[in-house]
Design an enzyme around this catalytic site. Structure first.
Site, PDB file in Angstrom:
ATOM      1  CD  GLU A   1      16.129  11.856   1.449  1.00 30.79           C
ATOM      2  OE1 GLU A   1      17.302  11.947   1.861  1.00 30.79           O
ATOM      3  OE2 GLU A   1      15.175  12.454   1.964  1.00 30.79           O
TER       4      GLU A   1
ATOM      5  CG  HIS B   1      12.966   6.948   1.796  1.00 31.26           C
ATOM      6  ND1 HIS B   1      12.705   6.892   3.150  1.00 31.26           N
ATOM      7  CD2 HIS B   1      12.539   8.167   1.401  1.00 31.26           C
ATOM      8  CE1 HIS B   1      12.168   8.041   3.537  1.00 31.26           C
ATOM      9  NE2 HIS B   1      12.043   8.828   2.488  1.00 31.26           N
TER      10      HIS B   1
ATOM     11  CG  HIS C   1       7.176   9.101   2.797  1.00 31.32           C
ATOM     12  ND1 HIS C   1       6.904  10.330   2.227  1.00 31.32           N
ATOM     13  CD2 HIS C   1       8.532   9.036   2.895  1.00 31.32           C
ATOM     14  CE1 HIS C   1       8.047  10.977   2.010  1.00 31.32           C
ATOM     15  NE2 HIS C   1       9.050  10.210   2.398  1.00 31.32           N
TER      16      HIS C   1
ATOM     17  CD  GLU D   1       6.498 -16.684   9.356  1.00 30.51           C
ATOM     18  OE1 GLU D   1       6.771 -16.193   8.255  1.00 30.51           O
ATOM     19  OE2 GLU D   1       6.446 -17.908   9.581  1.00 30.51           O
TER      20      GLU D   1
ATOM     21  CG  HIS E   1      11.062  11.356   6.424  1.00 30.11           C
ATOM     22  ND1 HIS E   1      11.898  12.378   6.009  1.00 30.11           N
ATOM     23  CD2 HIS E   1      10.715  10.709   5.282  1.00 30.11           C
ATOM     24  CE1 HIS E   1      12.012  12.352   4.699  1.00 30.11           C
ATOM     25  NE2 HIS E   1      11.312  11.343   4.225  1.00 30.11           N
TER      26      HIS E   1
END
Ligand code: 13P
Ligand code: ZN
Length: 274
Positions: free
Chosen positions: A115, A139, A141, A169, A210
């Protein structure tokens, strides 16, 4: 100084391990990058051994010459703390912002995360938008956010509003809202372009079915943002599992009161009547 002893590398390792402990990084799932400060590069300059230039798969001229700490492709977050030299690397970009070279780490071979195009394009957008303050792209999952992408419409305004409503919040932590990228093939430039377009407006981009990308100034703020969004998603999943509709909730009027007292701007596009 040994690279793994430097404070910024320790911060990176701790964040990767925290993500693993949250259950967001099955197998090699997820990736993390940090734009290293010039003074931090200086601290470890005797550890730097530049390798071959390779294509990044995109073009980020705004990041010419910058150094990044990045997780390796196919590497497991659970191993980062045990063997950082095997699992992560430091890279430098060339003057065109099109090629990278590994200058430390991945000692047993490998390459930065698949990525990398998304990380670099997000860094370029967020560095400009934040006046240089944002340095971390993450990133993960995250289970509950992914689950929600099967039941909610894949619209920014729906995800933002539903996540805001689940914890008071939330609008203070991500007042700009969250963006949603429809399902796309990961690992390439196309999904990187779609994600970085959303990152112009938001600090959070959800990838349908994803995971999530988030951006922040430092490890605490960026991890905290991921944690807040995912916790909110967990509450929504629990709520939807008990009954399909809410008996009571935080109303648009409540959000406006909160915005005033906490001095945040909440865009009216997310305060629609349902
Ligand atoms: P990498 O192992 O290449 O970082 O890929 C993991 C991932 O989450 C892809 O989206
Ligand atoms: Zn992923």
């Amino acid at each position: 100084m040994k690279m793994a002893d430097a404070e910024f590398v320790q911060g990176f390792i701790r964040m990767a391990n925290d993500g693993w402990e949250q259950g967001w990084h099955e197998r090699n799932g997820g990736n993390l990058s940090y734009r290293v400060k010039p003074e931090e590069v200086q601290q470890v300059k005797d550890q730097i051994r530049p390798g071959e230039w390779k294509a990044t798969g995109t073009s980020v001229p705004g990041l010419a010459g910058e150094y990044f700490l990045v997780t390796g492709s196919g590497k497991y977050f659970r191993n980062v703390i045990l063997d950082p030299e095997d699992s992560i690397c430091m890279i430098q970009l060339d003057e065109a912002g099109e090629n990278y070279r590994i200058v430390w780490g991945l000692v047993n071979g490998g390459r930065p995360t698949s990525e990398l195009p998304s990380h670099l394009m997000n860094h370029e957008v967020k560095m400009t938008a934040s006046g240089g303050k944002h340095r971390v792209i993450y990133h993960a999952h995250t289970t509950n956010v992914i689950a929600l992408t099967f039941v909610l419409p894949l619209e920014d305004k729906v995800f933002t509003r539903e996540l805001w409503e689940m914890a008071t919040e939330c609008p203070v932590v991500f007042p700009d809202g969250v963006g949603v990228v429809p399902w796309m093939v990961p690992g390439g430039r196309e999904i990187a372009v779609a994600t970085s377009r959303l990152m112009k407006k938001y600090d959070v981009a959800i990838w349908a079915h994803h995971g999530i990308f988030v951006s922040g100034e430092d490890f605490d703020l960026t991890f905290g943002l991921m944690h807040t969004v995912e916790k909110s998603a967990e509450i929504l999943v629990k709520m939807l599992s008990m009954q399909p509709d809410k008996r009571q909730t935080i109303t648009p009027g409540n959000f406006r009161d909160l915005a005033r007292d906490f001095q945040v701007t909440l865009p009216e596009e997310f305060l629609y009547e349902k």
